[in-house]
Design a protein around this motif. Sequence first.
Motif: not given
Length: 227
Positions: A164, A179-182, A184, A191, A195, A207
């Motif tokens: 990282s 960057v994305y998270t939940r 969607a 998103v 991805l 990316r």
Amino acid sequence: MRIDIISVVPELLESPLAHSIMKRAKEKSLLVVEIHHLRQWAVNEYGQVDDYQYGGGAGMVMMPEPLASAIESLKSQRPYDAIIYMTPDGETFHQKMANRLSLLENIIIICGHYKGIDDRIRQLYITHEISIGDYVLSGGELAAAVVVDAIGRLIPGVLNNETSALTDSFQDNLLAPPVYTRPADFQGLKVPDILLSGDLKKIEEWRYEQAMERTKKRRPDLLQEEE
Ligand code: 6GU
């Protein structure tokens, strides 16, 4: 790695280095940070460590004797690879400096205050002079905390996932991609499909393209750099 910090306001350094990744680095004994109050090497019982400047002018200067005593005391205990002075007229800090410094074993960081330190300490002891940017802070402590954080997280084993640090912004002269998270779908913004595709190769390409686009738009200067 061991970092000894010399300061007249050690309280300013405690909280920034006591949490999150710095805390973990210390708990794993990968990083030892010792903060030393310069007043223990004061020239008199009043705790004096600064004095008026020769030639006149506003502002006090940090006296050479307490700083020399502090440095000599540390040097008598172990060899040091670098003695760094935090100062707005130093070299502007950047990721490659952090990478290089993270490979050292023992370093001293001196935090300046008032008008700075007597120039003879710089001539006699200092190996690196670092600024964190073109603005003036009240003292070197916050700048030192920035440098220790940037270095500390690069020490192998400090970050959980070692890759990282390699994908951070600046590590390859590129800014990081979005960057994305939940969830969607958030307030109607989805998103990017790629991805969610599970196609790791395509995701990596996407990316890279995003990183390149962001860098061109926001920091085109990074793409010109050599080194
Ligand atoms: Cl290292 N010290 C101070 N006092 N101000 C600064 C700095 C350092 N870097 C940027 N501004």
